[in-house]
Design a protein around this motif. Structure first.
Motif, short mmCIF file in Angstrom:
data_model
loop_
_atom_site.label_atom_id
_atom_site.label_comp_id
_atom_site.label_asym_id
_atom_site.label_seq_id
_atom_site.Cartn_x
_atom_site.Cartn_y
_atom_site.Cartn_z
N ASP A 2 1.33 -1.23 -0.41
CA ASP A 2 -0.04 0.02 0.13
C ASP A 2 0.89 1.17 -0.05
OD1 ASP A 2 0.27 0.49 2.50
OD2 ASP A 2 -0.54 -0.96 3.76
N GLU A 3 0.34 2.26 -0.81
CA GLU A 3 0.98 3.78 -0.50
C GLU A 3 1.90 4.23 0.95
OE1 GLU A 3 -1.25 7.60 -0.72
OE2 GLU A 3 -3.62 6.77 0.22
N VAL A 4 1.24 3.68 2.02
CA VAL A 4 1.76 4.26 2.90
C VAL A 4 3.11 3.44 3.53
CG1 VAL A 4 2.15 4.35 5.58
CG2 VAL A 4 -0.15 4.71 4.49
N THR A 5 2.91 2.46 3.54
CA THR A 5 4.20 1.09 3.17
C THR A 5 5.48 1.14 2.12
OG1 THR A 5 2.56 -0.88 4.19
CG2 THR A 5 5.01 -1.46 3.53
N ALA A 6 4.80 2.13 1.16
CA ALA A 6 5.86 1.57 -0.25
C ALA A 6 6.82 3.87 0.28
CB ALA A 6 5.02 2.31 -1.26
N ALA A 7 5.64 4.51 0.37
CA ALA A 7 6.20 5.24 1.14
C ALA A 7 6.95 5.58 2.81
CB ALA A 7 5.33 6.43 1.54
N PRO A 105 18.92 13.06 13.36
CA PRO A 105 17.91 13.42 13.55
C PRO A 105 17.17 11.42 13.57
CG PRO A 105 19.27 13.00 11.03
CD PRO A 105 20.45 12.78 12.44
N LEU A 106 16.45 11.70 14.00
CA LEU A 106 15.46 10.84 14.01
C LEU A 106 15.58 9.63 13.41
CD1 LEU A 106 12.77 12.11 16.07
CD2 LEU A 106 14.62 10.99 16.59
N GLY A 107 14.60 10.17 12.15
CA GLY A 107 15.01 9.41 10.45
C GLY A 107 13.35 9.56 10.36
N PRO A 108 12.69 8.76 9.00
CA PRO A 108 11.59 9.53 8.19
C PRO A 108 10.78 9.30 9.46
CG PRO A 108 12.68 7.60 7.82
CD PRO A 108 13.02 7.49 8.89
N VAL A 109 9.77 10.71 8.88
CA VAL A 109 8.39 11.34 9.95
C VAL A 109 7.21 11.81 9.20
CG1 VAL A 109 10.28 12.62 11.86
CG2 VAL A 109 9.43 13.74 9.33
N ALA A 110 6.51 11.39 9.99
CA ALA A 110 4.98 11.76 9.36
C ALA A 110 4.65 13.03 9.76
CB ALA A 110 3.63 10.94 9.85
N VAL A 111 3.78 14.14 8.94
CA VAL A 111 3.28 15.76 9.26
C VAL A 111 1.67 15.47 8.52
CG1 VAL A 111 3.50 18.00 8.13
CG2 VAL A 111 5.77 15.90 8.83
N LEU A 178 -0.40 5.70 8.72
CA LEU A 178 1.18 6.08 8.55
C LEU A 178 1.76 6.66 10.26
CD1 LEU A 178 2.96 7.79 7.12
CD2 LEU A 178 1.60 10.47 7.40
N VAL A 179 1.09 6.36 11.24
CA VAL A 179 1.39 7.22 12.48
C VAL A 179 1.41 5.81 13.14
CG1 VAL A 179 -1.39 6.94 13.74
CG2 VAL A 179 0.52 8.62 14.27
N GLN A 180 1.35 4.92 12.68
CA GLN A 180 1.05 3.35 13.57
C GLN A 180 2.73 2.54 12.12
OE1 GLN A 180 -3.09 2.41 12.68
NE2 GLN A 180 -2.88 1.73 15.54
N HIS A 181 2.98 2.93 11.15
CA HIS A 181 4.10 2.61 10.70
C HIS A 181 5.34 2.55 11.18
CE1 HIS A 181 5.99 0.69 7.40
NE2 HIS A 181 5.57 0.51 6.96
N PRO A 182 5.61 1.86 11.39
CA PRO A 182 7.03 0.74 11.98
C PRO A 182 7.90 1.56 11.86
CG PRO A 182 6.41 -1.13 11.29
CD PRO A 182 5.35 -0.05 10.51
N ALA A 183 7.76 1.93 10.60
CA ALA A 183 8.96 3.62 10.44
C ALA A 183 9.58 4.33 10.46
CB ALA A 183 9.66 3.30 8.26
N VAL A 184 8.17 5.40 10.63
CA VAL A 184 7.22 6.24 11.39
C VAL A 184 8.13 6.95 12.55
CG1 VAL A 184 6.10 8.55 11.41
CG2 VAL A 184 5.97 6.36 8.99
N SER A 205 0.43 4.19 22.04
CA SER A 205 0.04 2.20 21.81
C SER A 205 0.75 2.00 21.02
CB SER A 205 -1.41 2.53 22.12
OG SER A 205 -1.76 2.62 20.14
N ARG A 206 1.57 2.54 20.17
CA ARG A 206 2.48 1.36 19.37
C ARG A 206 3.20 0.54 20.47
NH1 ARG A 206 5.02 4.47 14.19
NH2 ARG A 206 6.97 2.68 14.87
N PRO A 207 3.17 -0.86 19.56
CA PRO A 207 4.98 -1.34 20.66
C PRO A 207 6.08 -1.07 20.71
CG PRO A 207 3.70 -2.93 18.39
CD PRO A 207 3.28 -1.22 18.44
N ASP A 208 6.33 0.21 19.71
CA ASP A 208 7.12 1.64 20.47
C ASP A 208 6.67 2.29 19.92
OD1 ASP A 208 6.93 0.65 17.40
OD2 ASP A 208 9.39 1.18 16.56
N PRO A 209 6.34 3.27 21.38
CA PRO A 209 5.93 4.42 20.84
C PRO A 209 6.76 5.63 19.97
CG PRO A 209 4.90 3.54 23.12
CD PRO A 209 6.64 2.65 22.47
N ILE A 210 6.24 6.48 20.01
CA ILE A 210 6.62 7.38 19.04
C ILE A 210 6.62 9.16 19.46
CG2 ILE A 210 7.61 6.12 17.07
CD1 ILE A 210 5.32 7.57 15.92
#
Length: 462
Positions: A2-7, A105-111, A178-184, A205-210
């Motif tokens: 899907d588009e979120v996973t690809a991005a 830098p933290l890595g990929p971020v969502a806006v 997006l907010v739940q994706h592990p790469a974000v 509430s993610r397994p790895d909270p951000i």
């Protein structure tokens, strides 16, 4: 895929490739130029989708380009890295090794973009600019209020930035994923308290909270002293109406709650100015309906007088809810809620009532004091400073200047992270995390931490 996973996969790959501060600054300068080069087409499209005036939108393009260039300057200057060097000292207990610390830098971020600023807090807005400056690839969730503009702006970004450094996704499902994706690794949001809280809870509430940096609701209280009212009631009334009706009242910094001294004519001045305040269209049908509900709610309260401005079919009529201090305190929750659109609450007070009124306030992005000439308002400022991200004097909070000292934030419910800002140079801090090197060889160290300060950035050394 899907588009979120690809991005997210592309952004994660881009984040692994080292970039210099100068490279990223050059990208931001190029984005500003691309935005200005397409100014006419972008403004026309934005006016069609948002109902905002072309003059307002043209100015917002100028601001957005300035923000991009501002963060290019922040990246080049390098002070944001907080580079710190402690030399070894074996005489201390415990002995101190060679320690060198900076932010990375933290890595990929969502806006998550806003509705009310289709350029300045949208696809290439402040969050995107500061994240790119920090070295974080950005995945933008477009706002449904201006989808065509978002896509066109995204095309500009993709034409400038290297592969993986930018992506656009759309729709509520994509926003949740997006907010739940592990790469974000972090997210920035500008919008409603309800929407921001939902995403904040998902991030936590993610397994790895951000980290989730949400700019949410704010009533931005204003206190007019008796001395100020006696000096310039007419000017204060006109200024207030101009501020809360500006661009259909769709500013997060709109003065939504104003305390005025009883019997000094500020309410009369507001009534006079409201008569010439224009009706306006909200950004979406949902916002129009919510605004109408707020005006209707105040109108059903027998203790509240609702003043209305110009009315036109298909538009929102500007409104002021007048209420006394005792009635405000009796129904405080309704008055302390943010109401988007051209409406404000005017509370008439006596001096002995003001402490109880101020004690009801929740944190806001701003608080404002209008004072008389030479009047000492230290006590009042002491009351308001703890609940405000920015404390203003003798002005109006609509409009947030770009600068190194700017702070656009506050405690909940103004934001989800009170120590950070979404405007100003330190907005970059949201997308960074510290790393310390102990007794590291020179070739391992980032250039910013090497002996002799080869890049010439601001550093603390001891």
């Amino acid at each position: 895929m899907d588009e979120v996973t690809a991005a997210a996969a592309a952004a994660a790959g881009a984040a692994l490739l080292p970039t210099s501060r100068e490279e990223r600054a050059a990208w931001l300068d190029a984005l500003a130029a691309a935005l200005e080069d397409d100014r006419a087409g972008l403004v026309a499209l934005a006016a069609e989708e948002t109902h905002l005036s072309q003059a307002r939108l043209d100015g917002e393009v100028t601001r957005t380009a300035a923000q991009l260039r501002f963060f290019a300057g922040v990246a080049r200057e390098g002070g944001y890295l907080e580079a710190t060097l402690d030399s070894p000292d074996p005489s201390l207990i415990p002995p101190r090794p060679d320690l060198r610390r900076m932010l990375r830098p933290l890595g990929p971020v969502a806006v998550y973009t806003s509705s009310n600023f289709p350029f300045a807090f949208s696809v290439l807005g402040n969050d995107t600019a500061s994240a790119l400056a920090a070295g974080c690839p950005v995945i933008v969730k477009a706002h449904p209020g201006h989808p065509q503009l978002s896509r066109r702006t995204a095309e500009l970004a993709l034409s400038v930035l290297p592969a993986g450094w930018f992506a656009l996704v759309e729709g509520m499902t994509a926003g949740v994923a997006l907010v739940q994706h592990p790469a974000v690794r972090a997210a920035g949001f500008t919008g409603s308290e309800r929407g921001g809280r939902a995403l904040f809870d998902l991030a936590a509430s993610r397994p790895d909270p951000i980290p989730f940096y949400g700019e949410l609701g704010s009533v931005n209280p204003v206190v007019v002293t008796r001395a100020a009212a006696r000096e310039r009631a007419a000017g204060i009334g006109a200024g207030l109406v101009g501020s809360f009706t500006r661009d259909a009242g769709q500013y997060c910094t709109k003065p939504g709650l104003v305390f005025v001294p009883a019997g000094e004519g500020v309410d009369d001045a507001v009534r006079d100015a409201l008569g010439s305040a224009p009706a306006s269209r909200q950004l979406t049908d949902g916002m129009s309906a919510a605004y109408a509900s707020a005006v209707e709610l105040f109108g059903t309260d027998e203790e509240v007088t609702v003043l209305l401005g110009t009315s036109e079919p298909g538009t929102s009529t500007p409104a002021v809810a007048l209420v006394g201090a005792a009635d405000f305190l009796a129904a405080r929750d309704a008055f302390l809620e943010e109401h988007f659109g051209p409406i404000t609450v005017l509370v008439s007070y006596r001096e002995d009532e003001l402490p109880a009124l101020l004690a009801t306030l929740r944190p806001s992005l701003t608080a404002t004091i209008h004072r008389g000439t030479g009047e000492d308002v230290t006590a009042l400022a002491t009351w308001l400073a703890p609940i405000a991200g920015r404390l203003l004097f003798d002005g109006w909070p609509t409009g947030v200047a770009i600068g190194w000292a700017q702070h656009h934030g506050g405690s909940w419910p103004a934001t989800t992270a009170s120590i950070h800002t979404s405007v100003g140079a330190t907005a970059i801090r949201r997308w960074l995390t510290p790393i310390a090197y102990q007794d590291a060889p020179q070739e391992v160290l980032p250039p910013e931490l090497r002996d002799g300060n080869p890049l010439g950035i601001p550093r603390r050394e001891s």
